[in-house]
Design a protein around this motif. Structure first.
Motif, PDB file in Angstrom:
ATOM      1  N   ASP A  14     -17.204  21.198   2.551  1.00 37.81           N
ATOM      2  CA  ASP A  14     -16.089  21.103   1.609  1.00 37.81           C
ATOM      3  C   ASP A  14     -15.026  20.174   2.185  1.00 37.81           C
ATOM      4  N   LYS A  15     -14.297  19.543   1.269  1.00 40.53           N
ATOM      5  CA  LYS A  15     -13.224  18.653   1.692  1.00 40.53           C
ATOM      6  C   LYS A  15     -12.169  19.454   2.450  1.00 40.53           C
ATOM      7  N   LEU A  16     -11.691  18.885   3.547  1.00 44.09           N
ATOM      8  CA  LEU A  16     -10.565  19.532   4.224  1.00 44.09           C
ATOM      9  C   LEU A  16      -9.354  19.379   3.335  1.00 44.09           C
ATOM     10  N   SER A  17      -8.725  20.461   3.004  1.00 40.01           N
ATOM     11  CA  SER A  17      -7.532  20.328   2.180  1.00 40.01           C
ATOM     12  C   SER A  17      -6.593  21.461   2.512  1.00 40.01           C
ATOM     13  N   LYS A  18      -5.371  21.300   2.023  1.00 39.61           N
ATOM     14  CA  LYS A  18      -4.385  22.341   2.310  1.00 39.61           C
ATOM     15  C   LYS A  18      -4.800  23.633   1.632  1.00 39.61           C
ATOM     16  N   GLN A  19      -5.480  23.517   0.476  1.00 43.69           N
ATOM     17  CA  GLN A  19      -5.916  24.731  -0.226  1.00 43.69           C
ATOM     18  C   GLN A  19      -6.933  25.510   0.594  1.00 43.69           C
ATOM     19  N   MET A  62       5.982  11.447  -2.179  1.00 43.77           N
ATOM     20  CA  MET A  62       5.687  12.879  -2.175  1.00 43.77           C
ATOM     21  C   MET A  62       5.228  13.290  -3.559  1.00 43.77           C
ATOM     22  N   GLU A  63       4.004  13.751  -3.659  1.00 46.59           N
ATOM     23  CA  GLU A  63       3.465  14.115  -4.973  1.00 46.59           C
ATOM     24  C   GLU A  63       3.742  15.598  -5.235  1.00 46.59           C
ATOM     25  N   ASP A  64       5.018  15.854  -5.504  1.00 48.18           N
ATOM     26  CA  ASP A  64       5.473  17.233  -5.718  1.00 48.18           C
ATOM     27  C   ASP A  64       5.741  17.477  -7.207  1.00 48.18           C
ATOM     28  N   ASP A  97     -12.598  11.447  -2.441  1.00 45.82           N
ATOM     29  CA  ASP A  97     -12.611  12.579  -3.370  1.00 45.82           C
ATOM     30  C   ASP A  97     -11.881  12.210  -4.660  1.00 45.82           C
ATOM     31  N   LEU A  98     -11.083  11.146  -4.624  1.00 48.62           N
ATOM     32  CA  LEU A  98     -10.346  10.736  -5.828  1.00 48.62           C
ATOM     33  C   LEU A  98     -11.054   9.637  -6.605  1.00 48.62           C
ATOM     34  N   LEU A  99     -12.263   9.279  -6.132  1.00 52.93           N
ATOM     35  CA  LEU A  99     -13.004   8.200  -6.795  1.00 52.93           C
ATOM     36  C   LEU A  99     -13.229   8.497  -8.286  1.00 52.93           C
ATOM     37  N   SER A 104       0.437  15.590 -15.668  1.00 56.89           N
ATOM     38  CA  SER A 104      -0.766  15.614 -14.829  1.00 56.89           C
ATOM     39  C   SER A 104      -0.656  14.617 -13.678  1.00 56.89           C
ATOM     40  N   TYR A 105      -1.417  14.919 -12.631  1.00 60.16           N
ATOM     41  CA  TYR A 105      -1.524  14.002 -11.499  1.00 60.16           C
ATOM     42  C   TYR A 105      -1.897  12.600 -11.987  1.00 60.16           C
ATOM     43  N   GLN A 106      -2.873  12.521 -12.904  1.00 64.07           N
ATOM     44  CA  GLN A 106      -3.383  11.206 -13.340  1.00 64.07           C
ATOM     45  C   GLN A 106      -2.262  10.342 -13.922  1.00 64.07           C
ATOM     46  N   GLY A 141       0.839  -1.204   0.000  1.00 69.03           N
ATOM     47  CA  GLY A 141       0.000   0.000   0.000  1.00 69.03           C
ATOM     48  C   GLY A 141       0.867   1.244   0.000  1.00 69.03           C
ATOM     49  N   ARG A 142       0.219   2.403   0.011  1.00 66.39           N
ATOM     50  CA  ARG A 142       0.999   3.640  -0.004  1.00 66.39           C
ATOM     51  C   ARG A 142       0.184   4.824   0.475  1.00 66.39           C
ATOM     52  N   PHE A 143       0.917   5.881   0.834  1.00 65.59           N
ATOM     53  CA  PHE A 143       0.322   7.169   1.166  1.00 65.59           C
ATOM     54  C   PHE A 143       1.053   8.178   0.290  1.00 65.59           C
ATOM     55  N   ALA A 144       0.287   9.034  -0.398  1.00 63.81           N
ATOM     56  CA  ALA A 144       0.909   9.879  -1.429  1.00 63.81           C
ATOM     57  C   ALA A 144       0.483  11.342  -1.266  1.00 63.81           C
ATOM     58  N   PRO A 145       0.955  12.005  -0.220  1.00 64.68           N
ATOM     59  CA  PRO A 145       0.527  13.390   0.008  1.00 64.68           C
ATOM     60  C   PRO A 145       1.133  14.368  -1.001  1.00 64.68           C
ATOM     61  N   THR A 146       0.389  15.437  -1.263  1.00 67.44           N
ATOM     62  CA  THR A 146       0.915  16.551  -2.047  1.00 67.44           C
ATOM     63  C   THR A 146       1.467  17.569  -1.045  1.00 67.44           C
ATOM     64  N   PRO A 147       2.738  17.937  -1.163  1.00 69.98           N
ATOM     65  CA  PRO A 147       3.304  18.849  -0.154  1.00 69.98           C
ATOM     66  C   PRO A 147       2.943  20.303  -0.425  1.00 69.98           C
ATOM     67  N   ALA A 204       1.130  10.810 -13.557  1.00 68.80           N
ATOM     68  CA  ALA A 204       2.217  10.572 -12.603  1.00 68.80           C
ATOM     69  C   ALA A 204       1.838   9.468 -11.618  1.00 68.80           C
ATOM     70  N   VAL A 205       0.609   9.488 -11.147  1.00 75.63           N
ATOM     71  CA  VAL A 205       0.190   8.538 -10.122  1.00 75.63           C
ATOM     72  C   VAL A 205       0.198   7.101 -10.677  1.00 75.63           C
ATOM     73  N   VAL A 206      -0.195   6.963 -11.916  1.00 67.93           N
ATOM     74  CA  VAL A 206      -0.243   5.640 -12.541  1.00 67.93           C
ATOM     75  C   VAL A 206       1.179   5.090 -12.747  1.00 67.93           C
ATOM     76  N   ALA A 215      -5.378   2.688  -1.068  1.00 65.37           N
ATOM     77  CA  ALA A 215      -6.427   3.156  -0.139  1.00 65.37           C
ATOM     78  C   ALA A 215      -6.230   4.660  -0.018  1.00 65.37           C
ATOM     79  N   ARG A 216      -7.222   5.434  -0.442  1.00 67.17           N
ATOM     80  CA  ARG A 216      -7.090   6.893  -0.451  1.00 67.17           C
ATOM     81  C   ARG A 216      -8.480   7.509  -0.342  1.00 67.17           C
ATOM     82  N   GLY A 217      -8.530   8.830  -0.253  1.00 68.77           N
ATOM     83  CA  GLY A 217      -9.801   9.501  -0.028  1.00 68.77           C
ATOM     84  C   GLY A 217     -10.778   9.351  -1.187  1.00 68.77           C
TER      85      GLY A 217
END
Ligand code: GLU
Length: 311
Positions: free
Chosen positions: A237-242, A48-50, A203-205, A181-183, A12-18, A185-187, A199-201
């Motif tokens: 609204d989704k909690l996000s850094k933005q 790190m999704e930078d 909101d990315l469904l 794009s995120y799409q 599995g993984r966790f892939a935060p955007t910094p 890079a993530v793949v 396993a992720r939020g």
């Protein structure tokens, strides 16, 4: 197409955007993905999704990693950083180009907003530039999507179906400023890290069908997906850094850890006095069967590209 052949063992993984410090919403995703991985005796990786320089906040990546450490998360192997993966993304773009499905698009955002129907994630591109050869110039690259339904089984949300052409349209895989794009890079990165389970939020469904089609075209395996409930603010609204969600306090991990665990449906026993005791309790109490599906009505997606209605 290569839908669901899941390599074992579990990775599995966790892939935060910094784009800011770790907040409650990303803690929930970290906790859910970590406990799921450990429940399967699996590995848990951090990426790190930078990839998108304008979104990256200086110091945020290290801050997130330090916070994860203070919270007692332990990850396997080195942290992958998308900012160092340019060659892999260029290679993937070249492979996509060989399919003949990429084209250069110079439509402005404004023009798109005026002409296009709304889809699951912004305007559905009407295909104006289809057929334009990708060049070196200042144009975005779009991928022509097939006129077929993408269907996948989400471990929590159930069967998800998406008619990509109607609900999403041809999507950008490299922006005009050269950022991938995120799409895409993530793949590329999920495959490189050998991720078997994402396993992720939730909101990315609506992103997942685009990722599945990219996996298909790039001949990469499709991981199993579990889209976790997402924390919302009082406005829905989704909690996000933005939205400047409040950071979690690295000096006092326990309250946030208890809250995150409870958010994920585990009746948290708050007697743990330190982080070590918390993880012992959490690993024992964790069960993906308890997870609530979605939180907050604003997140309920429209009829398609969405989970089936609850029974
Ligand atoms: N980087 C994304 C975020 O921070 C998560 C991407 C993913 O898990 O696929 O929201």
């Amino acid at each position: 197409m290569n839908t669901t052949s899941h390599p074992t063992p579990y990775r599995g993984r966790f892939a935060p955007t910094p784009s800011g410090p770790l907040h409650f919403g990303s803690l929930v995703a970290a906790l859910g993905s970590f406990l799921e991985a450990r429940a399967h005796d699996g590995a848990w990786l951090v990426r790190m999704e930078d990839v998108d320089p304008p979104r990256v906040v200086a110091g945020a990546a290290d801050d997130i990693l330090r916070t994860l450490e203070a919270f007692g998360f332990e990850w396997d192997g080195p942290v992958m950083r998308q900012s160092r993966r340019g060659d892999a993304y260029r290679d993937a773009l070249a492979r996509l180009d060989r399919t003949g499905l990429l084209y250069a698009c110079a439509c402005s955002r404004k023009r798109l907003g005026e002409s296009a129907r709304r889809g699951v994630d912004g305007p559905v591109y009407p295909g104006t530039c289809r057929g334009r050869r990708p060049g070196q110039g200042e144009a975005a690259l779009r991928l022509s999507v097939p006129d077929r339904r993408i269907v996948f089984e989400d471990a929590l949300q159930g069967r998800v179906a998406c008619d990509l052409a109607a609900e999403c349209g041809d999507f950008v895989v490299r922006r005009a400023d050269g950022v991938v794009s995120y799409q895409l890079a993530v793949v590329v990165d999920d495959a490189e890290q050998g991720i078997s389970h994402v396993a992720r939020g939730a909101d990315l469904l609506t992103s997942t069908p685009r990722q599945i089609i990219l996996q298909d075209y790039l001949d990469l395996p499709t991981p199993a997906y579990l889209h976790l409930p997402v924390a919302l603010d009082e406005r829905g609204d989704k909690l996000s850094k933005q939205t400047l969600a409040k950071r979690v306090d690295a000096r006092a991990p326990l309250p946030a850890l208890f809250d995150a665990l409870r958010f994920l449906g585990v009746p948290a026993d708050r007697s743990a006095g330190n982080v070590g005791e918390f993880w012992e309790m959490a690993a024992g109490a964790w069960s993906a069967d308890r997870l609530p599906r979605l939180r907050g009505k604003r997140l309920a997606p429209p009829s398609a590209c969405s989970p089936r209605a609850p029974a």
